[in-house]
Motif scaffolding. Structure first.
Motif, PDB file in Angstrom:
ATOM      1  N   ARG A 182       0.834  -1.198   0.000  1.00 49.80           N
ATOM      2  CA  ARG A 182       0.000   0.000   0.000  1.00 49.80           C
ATOM      3  C   ARG A 182       0.874   1.255   0.000  1.00 49.80           C
ATOM      4  O   ARG A 182       0.554   2.249  -0.660  1.00 49.80           O
ATOM      5  CB  ARG A 182      -0.950  -0.021   1.196  1.00 49.80           C
ATOM      6  CG  ARG A 182      -1.956  -1.156   1.120  1.00 49.80           C
ATOM      7  CD  ARG A 182      -2.963  -1.139   2.246  1.00 49.80           C
ATOM      8  NE  ARG A 182      -4.068  -0.231   1.998  1.00 49.80           N
ATOM      9  CZ  ARG A 182      -5.146  -0.519   1.266  1.00 49.80           C
ATOM     10  NH1 ARG A 182      -5.262  -1.700   0.674  1.00 49.80           N
ATOM     11  NH2 ARG A 182      -6.117   0.361   1.126  1.00 49.80           N
ATOM     12  N   ASP A 183       1.985   1.198   0.706  1.00 54.18           N
ATOM     13  CA  ASP A 183       2.915   2.323   0.663  1.00 54.18           C
ATOM     14  C   ASP A 183       3.449   2.514  -0.750  1.00 54.18           C
ATOM     15  O   ASP A 183       3.537   3.649  -1.246  1.00 54.18           O
ATOM     16  CB  ASP A 183       4.066   2.074   1.636  1.00 54.18           C
ATOM     17  CG  ASP A 183       5.158   3.125   1.532  1.00 54.18           C
ATOM     18  OD1 ASP A 183       4.888   4.284   1.898  1.00 54.18           O
ATOM     19  OD2 ASP A 183       6.261   2.799   1.070  1.00 54.18           O
ATOM     20  N   ARG A 207       2.936   5.664   6.624  1.00 52.23           N
ATOM     21  CA  ARG A 207       2.917   5.833   5.182  1.00 52.23           C
ATOM     22  C   ARG A 207       2.152   7.090   4.764  1.00 52.23           C
ATOM     23  O   ARG A 207       2.516   7.738   3.777  1.00 52.23           O
ATOM     24  CB  ARG A 207       2.379   4.592   4.481  1.00 52.23           C
ATOM     25  CG  ARG A 207       0.972   4.175   4.784  1.00 52.23           C
ATOM     26  CD  ARG A 207       0.604   2.925   3.986  1.00 52.23           C
ATOM     27  NE  ARG A 207      -0.754   2.492   4.216  1.00 52.23           N
ATOM     28  CZ  ARG A 207      -1.104   1.514   5.037  1.00 52.23           C
ATOM     29  NH1 ARG A 207      -0.175   0.856   5.720  1.00 52.23           N
ATOM     30  NH2 ARG A 207      -2.368   1.184   5.193  1.00 52.23           N
ATOM     31  N   LEU A 208       1.121   7.470   5.520  1.00 54.19           N
ATOM     32  CA  LEU A 208       0.402   8.687   5.174  1.00 54.19           C
ATOM     33  C   LEU A 208       1.237   9.925   5.485  1.00 54.19           C
ATOM     34  O   LEU A 208       1.314  10.859   4.668  1.00 54.19           O
ATOM     35  CB  LEU A 208      -0.930   8.742   5.919  1.00 54.19           C
ATOM     36  CG  LEU A 208      -1.986   7.729   5.467  1.00 54.19           C
ATOM     37  CD1 LEU A 208      -3.246   7.848   6.324  1.00 54.19           C
ATOM     38  CD2 LEU A 208      -2.330   7.894   3.989  1.00 54.19           C
ATOM     39  N   ALA A 209       1.876   9.947   6.658  1.00 56.05           N
ATOM     40  CA  ALA A 209       2.711  11.100   7.007  1.00 56.05           C
ATOM     41  C   ALA A 209       3.907  11.205   6.073  1.00 56.05           C
ATOM     42  O   ALA A 209       4.289  12.306   5.645  1.00 56.05           O
ATOM     43  CB  ALA A 209       3.166  10.991   8.460  1.00 56.05           C
ATOM     44  N   ASP A 251       7.635   8.899  12.945  1.00 54.76           N
ATOM     45  CA  ASP A 251       8.627   8.261  12.080  1.00 54.76           C
ATOM     46  C   ASP A 251       8.391   8.602  10.607  1.00 54.76           C
ATOM     47  O   ASP A 251       9.342   8.731   9.830  1.00 54.76           O
ATOM     48  CB  ASP A 251       8.600   6.747  12.275  1.00 54.76           C
ATOM     49  CG  ASP A 251       9.122   6.325  13.644  1.00 54.76           C
ATOM     50  OD1 ASP A 251       9.739   7.164  14.330  1.00 54.76           O
ATOM     51  OD2 ASP A 251       8.900   5.153  14.022  1.00 54.76           O
ATOM     52  N   GLY A 252       7.129   8.742  10.229  1.00 50.24           N
ATOM     53  CA  GLY A 252       6.814   9.096   8.849  1.00 50.24           C
ATOM     54  C   GLY A 252       7.302  10.487   8.484  1.00 50.24           C
ATOM     55  O   GLY A 252       7.814  10.715   7.381  1.00 50.24           O
ATOM     56  N   LEU A 253       7.167  11.423   9.394  1.00 50.07           N
ATOM     57  CA  LEU A 253       7.655  12.783   9.129  1.00 50.07           C
ATOM     58  C   LEU A 253       9.177  12.817   9.033  1.00 50.07           C
ATOM     59  O   LEU A 253       9.744  13.544   8.213  1.00 50.07           O
ATOM     60  CB  LEU A 253       7.162  13.737  10.217  1.00 50.07           C
ATOM     61  CG  LEU A 253       5.650  14.017  10.205  1.00 50.07           C
ATOM     62  CD1 LEU A 253       5.262  14.864  11.404  1.00 50.07           C
ATOM     63  CD2 LEU A 253       5.235  14.710   8.905  1.00 50.07           C
TER      64      LEU A 253
END
Length: 304
Positions: free
Chosen positions: A166-167, A213-215, A270-272
């Motif tokens: 999905r990522d 994954r969204l961030a 972590d995403g940022l």
């Protein structure tokens, strides 16, 4: 089209054998690469005894995205497929993939059928609009990429223990790459599959992966926050129904809620960080080129 097929596996010897049998029948010209996690069921011996597997890569990580990248590292084909160890490609799969690429496709996926639970079938792409992107999701257990696309993506993000496909779908959308659906490129699942042999059902990791994954791909924006909250609310309502129906306890509901909050917080943070580390379109600071120590051992028939 020269096709390589990467099959990650972990403690799935018998199902893997059936998957390889189907590949040998349906795509006998494909280069087959098995990436074996730290299995304890004799998978290594079974694979080494076969003459239809070109490369066996042994890894120590229980992470399907590490396994996918380890297979990608040694694949020679100009198209690279990723197949679940407990999925069997159906007759016409090879031709369906080839036809789609001949018509200009860059990424091809197709139906996933189930022998269990009434023979349910995925039918068409799942599409979502997030921010300014039209994202076409695919299942990482039956997908084929043109090699240049995988190189541009730098493979899969190894931070993720679940949700790597999905990522990749988000990143493909950000790069303007379309995913093509081929009804002929079908695979059948014989059992309820886990993600490459790794079963992740805890809500903490589910929401950590979602928030990450969204961030990473979009930053913190209203659509991202709404999407995350809507997932959490849906799970909370479902869990409360279980409590009211006597299938779960209030304590477990509270514990799951805590896991969701912690997972979202950690994943978003972590995403940022990942977003800041890789500002390129591929958004993959944990990809193929980042490390060179995935393989513990490698058995390559191509060099024999």
């Amino acid at each position: 089209m020269e096709l390589s097929v990467v099959v990650p596996t972990l403690n799935g010897r018998d199902r893997l054998a059936a998957s390889l049998d189907a590949l040998a029948t349906v795509a006998p010209d494909a280069e087959v690469i098995v990436v074996n996690g730290p299995s304890a069921d004799g998978t290594t011996g079974m694979v080494r005894d076969r003459d239809d597997v070109d490369v066996l890569v042994e890894i120590a990580a229980r992470n399907v995205n590490v396994a996918r990248n380890a297979g990608l590292e040694v694949a020679d084909g100009d198209a690279v497929a990723f197949l679940g160890y407990d999925h069997e490609v159906e007759p016409g799969w090879r031709e369906g993939v080839a036809d789609a690429f001949a018509e200009g496709a860059s990424v091809v996926t197709g139906p996933l059928r189930r022998t269990v639970r009434g023979g349910a079938t995925s039918d068409g792409l799942e599409r979502r609009r997030i921010g300014d992107r039209e994202v076409s999701y695919f299942n990482g257990r039956n997908v084929v990429f043109a090699r240049p696309v995988l190189d541009d993506l730098d493979g899969f993000d190894e931070y993720l223990e679940t949700g790597g496909a999905r990522d990749a779908a988000h990143r493909l959308a950000g790069m303007g790459v379309d995913v093509t659906w081929s009804g002929d490129a079908a695979a059948r699942r014989r059992t309820e599959a886990t993600d490459g042999g790794i079963e992740r059902r805890d809500l903490g990791w589910k929401y950590r992966a979602l928030a990450y994954r969204l961030a990473k791909n979009y930053g913190i924006r209203p659509t991202v926050v709404r999407r995350t909250i809507s997932h959490a609310v849906g799970d909370a309502v479902g869990a409360m129904r279980d409590v009211l129906g006597g299938e779960a306890t209030p304590t477990s509901w509270a514990r799951n809620g805590r896991d969701v909050v912690v997972g979202i917080s950690r994943g978003a943070s972590d995403g940022l960080v990942a977003r800041a580390r890789d500002r390129s379109p591929k958004r993959n600071p944990n990809g193929v080129t980042v490390r060179a120590d995935r393989a513990v051992a490698r058995y390559d028939r191509r060099t024999e």
